[in-house]
Design a protein around this motif. Structure first.
Motif, PDB file in Angstrom:
ATOM      1  N   ILE A   1       1.130  10.188  -2.233  1.00 52.86           N
ATOM      2  CA  ILE A   1       2.219  11.000  -1.707  1.00 52.86           C
ATOM      3  C   ILE A   1       2.412  12.213  -2.612  1.00 52.86           C
ATOM      4  CG2 ILE A   1       4.720  11.024  -1.332  1.00 52.86           C
ATOM      5  CD1 ILE A   1       4.488   8.060  -0.586  1.00 52.86           C
TER       6      ILE A   1
ATOM      7  N   GLN B   1       9.509  11.404   5.037  1.00 54.79           N
ATOM      8  CA  GLN B   1       8.068  11.268   5.200  1.00 54.79           C
ATOM      9  C   GLN B   1       7.535  10.092   4.382  1.00 54.79           C
ATOM     10  OE1 GLN B   1       5.708  14.613   3.998  1.00 54.79           O
ATOM     11  NE2 GLN B   1       4.027  13.982   5.347  1.00 54.79           N
TER      12      GLN B   1
ATOM     13  N   HIS C   1       7.978   7.072   6.389  1.00 49.25           N
ATOM     14  CA  HIS C   1       6.979   6.983   7.462  1.00 49.25           C
ATOM     15  C   HIS C   1       5.648   6.452   6.933  1.00 49.25           C
ATOM     16  CE1 HIS C   1       8.701   8.334  11.162  1.00 49.25           C
ATOM     17  NE2 HIS C   1       9.212   9.420  10.625  1.00 49.25           N
ATOM     18  N   ILE C   2       5.240   6.947   5.763  1.00 50.42           N
ATOM     19  CA  ILE C   2       3.958   6.521   5.200  1.00 50.42           C
ATOM     20  C   ILE C   2       3.993   5.028   4.850  1.00 50.42           C
ATOM     21  CG2 ILE C   2       2.364   6.826   3.259  1.00 50.42           C
ATOM     22  CD1 ILE C   2       3.167   9.801   3.231  1.00 50.42           C
TER      23      ILE C   2
ATOM     24  N   ARG D   1       5.934   2.720   6.119  1.00 56.01           N
ATOM     25  CA  ARG D   1       6.006   1.972   7.371  1.00 56.01           C
ATOM     26  C   ARG D   1       4.640   1.868   8.028  1.00 56.01           C
ATOM     27  NH1 ARG D   1      11.569   3.327   9.624  1.00 56.01           N
ATOM     28  NH2 ARG D   1      11.151   5.465   9.120  1.00 56.01           N
ATOM     29  N   ASP D   2       3.985   3.023   8.192  1.00 57.40           N
ATOM     30  CA  ASP D   2       2.746   3.068   8.962  1.00 57.40           C
ATOM     31  C   ASP D   2       1.618   2.341   8.252  1.00 57.40           C
ATOM     32  OD1 ASP D   2       3.928   4.409  10.973  1.00 57.40           O
ATOM     33  OD2 ASP D   2       3.243   6.393  10.378  1.00 57.40           O
ATOM     34  N   GLN D   3       1.636   2.340   6.930  1.00 57.50           N
ATOM     35  CA  GLN D   3       0.530   1.717   6.217  1.00 57.50           C
ATOM     36  C   GLN D   3       0.928   0.377   5.620  1.00 57.50           C
ATOM     37  OE1 GLN D   3      -2.323   3.930   4.538  1.00 57.50           O
ATOM     38  NE2 GLN D   3      -1.828   5.826   5.572  1.00 57.50           N
ATOM     39  N   ASN D   4       2.118  -0.084   5.868  1.00 54.24           N
ATOM     40  CA  ASN D   4       2.591  -1.366   5.335  1.00 54.24           C
ATOM     41  C   ASN D   4       2.382  -1.463   3.829  1.00 54.24           C
ATOM     42  OD1 ASN D   4       3.238  -2.238   7.952  1.00 54.24           O
ATOM     43  ND2 ASN D   4       1.115  -2.824   8.289  1.00 54.24           N
TER      44      ASN D   4
ATOM     45  N   VAL E   1       8.362  -0.205  -2.870  1.00 49.93           N
ATOM     46  CA  VAL E   1       8.878  -0.412  -1.518  1.00 49.93           C
ATOM     47  C   VAL E   1      10.385  -0.663  -1.498  1.00 49.93           C
ATOM     48  CG1 VAL E   1       8.448  -2.882  -1.449  1.00 49.93           C
ATOM     49  CG2 VAL E   1       8.399  -1.589   0.659  1.00 49.93           C
TER      50      VAL E   1
ATOM     51  N   VAL F   1      13.050   0.860   1.099  1.00 48.94           N
ATOM     52  CA  VAL F   1      13.981   0.111   1.944  1.00 48.94           C
ATOM     53  C   VAL F   1      15.366   0.766   1.890  1.00 48.94           C
ATOM     54  CG1 VAL F   1      15.233  -2.078   2.155  1.00 48.94           C
ATOM     55  CG2 VAL F   1      12.762  -2.089   1.862  1.00 48.94           C
TER      56      VAL F   1
ATOM     57  N   ILE G   1      15.245   3.835   4.058  1.00 48.32           N
ATOM     58  CA  ILE G   1      15.269   3.505   5.484  1.00 48.32           C
ATOM     59  C   ILE G   1      16.689   3.157   5.916  1.00 48.32           C
ATOM     60  CG2 ILE G   1      14.532   1.775   7.173  1.00 48.32           C
ATOM     61  CD1 ILE G   1      11.804   1.773   5.817  1.00 48.32           C
TER      62      ILE G   1
ATOM     63  N   MET H   1      11.853   8.833  14.901  1.00 46.31           N
ATOM     64  CA  MET H   1      10.746   7.937  14.605  1.00 46.31           C
ATOM     65  C   MET H   1       9.395   8.551  14.968  1.00 46.31           C
ATOM     66  SD  MET H   1      12.246   5.385  13.249  1.00 46.31           S
ATOM     67  CE  MET H   1      11.052   4.049  13.203  1.00 46.31           C
ATOM     68  N   GLY H   2       9.414   9.781  15.461  1.00 45.70           N
ATOM     69  CA  GLY H   2       8.155  10.436  15.810  1.00 45.70           C
ATOM     70  C   GLY H   2       7.534   9.912  17.088  1.00 45.70           C
TER      71      GLY H   2
END
Lengths: 460, 460
Positions: free
Chosen positions: A223, A231, A234-235, A237-240, A259, A263, A266, A355-356
């Motif tokens: 990042i 952002q 988002h990263i 979330r999308d990549q767990n 993380v 949290v 979020i 959420m895009g």
């Protein structure tokens, strides 16, 4: 449930730890000045539990409690506190206490606490810190608020790309200041540029002579330090992800974001969206009444403008209202249904944008779908409202008028509910903040205009 | 920004991966039936990116794409998809494909996918699975939806409490099927009861002959398998966890919940709160229009009842409205301001209740504060609205009437905005769902009644 299971629940969340009876007990001890008893019953609380306790009691009791618990507070408690309450608690701690807490915390957490202090106190706290800590925290504070630079911690394990697994393990065994919550090691080159990462599990399973570059994952996400926290979320979330390295624009490793901080981001962003849709600046239950009054005034004032605009529309139909008083009785129905249907659409649009999920690729499909939904519900409610109106006022013409106005306003609500958030997003204005004002302006004006206007044409 | 930094952003979130131009390119290839080109341009997408692409295109194109990419889809893609779209994609995959995907996924993810299938297909998929996998997934599906049992995965590393660090490391080296995302090892006794956990970092730093019980943390939180996912989220939040063991009521270790699944839960619950406040059943942009129309109808129907109730209040003042038509022009202002002020209060109350910030310990303070805020803003808006009304209709009595009604309705809004959510919570009804209907009923009825009632007494 067995005792073991119950215990594990009770040690779980702050809500379970801090029961109403514990709060009552603490307040009772406080009333009688039983300092030792208070320290005893709160000794086993987790930082989140202690924060919850401090949030639940009245400001006066809170200040007394902080005075009593001062030397016994886990610094993590400060991180868990609500912003408003935290400011208050920090006022009760001196610069020395705050500096001592900051030294025990990760850099991102220490910086967060110091950032909310007033300028003078901030300087005092920084001057209490050892030079190295001060430099790191000042560097963190130099990054913009809500950026990856503010979220990242400096505590991480980076190993040279020339090492073997054995060397890394020996290094870890020798180092005493290694953070406990390490999950990935980062591999860097001689210029500190990020080359990859190795999950600890992988490290544990590999033989000592293997070079780390052979087992590292070179395709890890990283990042940029200037990225916005939204952002970052988002990263993750999308990549767990569990942790993610932060790099400068030369890809040099600067820190790592964990993380649990994400949290918090979020939660914060979800809360912000909800708050904005509801017309409040934040979930402000700990804010003093005077400040809340001021901050809510602005939103209500804007809405008052909308209400007067709607009234001025009604004002143009004074003659009609005087002739057919039923119009005055029924007119709020059309406006109110439009407002509610439009709010449904705006809610979906605002969240999907955040959420895009709603983009230029599917915006047109979304608008068309909402028009169909608005038209279909408009038609059904036209029938219902028309029937009730006919029965109530025994005049089929009024029933037809209100039915037609209903269809018009629910389609207008669908259009406004989609195009307003999309337009605001396109203008780079946060759609959550202002969509509903514009929406109710449209649904009120169209609602009154359609109903009274149609009535003026067909009834009189 | 340098190329390196840009690359790292672009490989970051699904939003950056799936640009509008990529979507356009895929759709163009699709139109010309260029199968190989589609596979080539989507080959490097992450599962989240692939999911985002499938969500963005129209249903027809989506079905074609799934047909083309069938054998090449990463099973994780199915997890990342929006619920509506996932159902559609699963319809396009046969039981064999779904079973193959399920075998590659963690148990919680495999169970989630299989749980949404229609009964017949579910049985077909299960019969395609090896007996061991089938048993585990059926066991997972036996736990209630939204419970810890559904969230947990069975893949974990548990070691006997008799082992040394050396034995554990050797075990890890020999085992080939160890999950990659292991962060903590769990220590169990002979009855598989959880005794503690060891962070991998700790393991790596410890000498081989040390018994694991000497370095394990015995005070780790654990989650009962029957706990609700909302409680799971609270525990992860409050304790900043990355993973947490799940136990039965004898404290036997059953599985582990990972933080990335909890992030999904947090997103889901935030979305649910927002959706309920906005009167929609979910963020339904992928739902067919007919289904959305039906699901929104209910909420609008309830609101229609409220609107008619308000109209019936107005209907009792027909004489007054006929005599002073200014009343009809102005009356929506009082109701609308009350609705907006009440929504501000309800928003704060609902979120604070959901986060456990508002409890019996501070409820009274919250209600009193909101009454003060409502009264103070009511007084200020009474002055503003009174002044405007006086200028508009040149009648100080109407100005006084609307001012008084404003104060009354904003205090009523504060009372309703606090007591309704608190009461619903006390009755164990979700306050997010129905608070706003009850609220607008109160603010409409009180708004019209106060304004028209005062007018009837003082004006006529």
């Amino acid at each position: 449930m067995t005792d073991a299971a119950r215990d594990s629940i009770e040690s779980g969340s702050a809500l379970d730890e801090v029961t109403p009876s514990l709060i009552a007990l603490v307040l009772e001890h406080l009333e009688h000045g039983r300092v030792d008893e208070i320290r005893a019953v709160t000794a086993d609380l987790s930082p989140a539990g202690m924060a919850h306790l401090l949030e639940q009691v009245a400001p006066d009791s809170r200040n007394q409690l902080v005075g009593i618990l001062k030397g016994h507070l886990d610094p993590e408690t400060l991180i868990e506190l609500d912003d408003e309450v935290r400011e208050e608690v920090l006022e009760n701690l001196g610069p020395k206490d705050i500096a001592a807490a900051a030294q025990e915390l990760d850099t991102d957490d220490a910086a967060e606490i110091i950032s909310v202090l007033p300028e003078i106190e901030r300087r005092e706290v920084l001057s209490e810190l050892p030079a190295a800590d001060r430099a790191v925290i000042e560097e963190t504070l130099a990054y913009p608020e809500h950026s990856a630079g503010r979220l990242m911690q400096r505590e991480l394990v980076a190993v040279p790309d020339t090492w073997t697994v054995g060397q890394v393990i020996d290094h870890c065994r020798d180092a005493t200041d290694l953070p406990d919550d390490v999950y990935d090691l980062f591999v860097i080159d001689a210029e500190r540029r990020l080359r990859g990462s190795v999950a600890l599990g992988r490290m544990l399973r590999t033989k000592r002579p293997v070079p780390v570059v052979d087992i590292m994952d070179p395709d890890i996400p990283s990042i940029p330090v200037t990225a916005d926290q939204e952002q970052v979320a988002h990263i993750f979330r999308d990549q767990n992800l569990v942790s993610c390295p932060v790099v400068d624009n030369e890809r040099r490793l600067l820190g790592v974001i964990m993380v649990d901080d994400v949290v918090d981001v979020i939660d914060e962003e979800a809360e912000d969206d909800l708050a904005r849709m509801g017309g409040v600046s934040g979930i402000d239950i700990h804010e003093p009444a005077a400040r809340t009054t001021r901050s809510r005034f602005g939103w209500l004032f804007v809405n008052l403008g909308t209400a007067f605009l709607a009234s001025s529309v009604i004002g143009r139909f004074e003659d009609e209202l005087q002739k057919v008083v039923a119009l005055a009785v029924l007119m709020p129905i059309v406006a109110s249904m439009g407002g509610n249907a439009g709010t449904q659409t705006v809610t979906v649009a605002v969240r999907a944008l955040a959420m895009g999920e709603l983009t230029t690729a599917n915006a047109l499909r979304f608008v068309l779908k909402e028009i169909i939904v608005g038209g279909a519900n408009g038609f059904m409610f036209a029938l219902i409202v028309g029937a009730v109106t006919w029965l109530w006022f025994h005049d089929p013409r009024i029933a037809l008028t209100i039915g037609a106005a209903m269809v018009i306003n629910l389609v207008a609500a669908a259009l406004a509910g989609t195009l307003i958030p999309l337009g605001l997003q396109w203008l780079r204005v946060d759609p959550a903040v202002s969509s509903t004002v514009f929406l109710t302006t449209v649904t009120d004006v169209v609602g009154f205009l359609a109903f009274l206007g149609l009535a003026a044409v067909f009834l009189l």
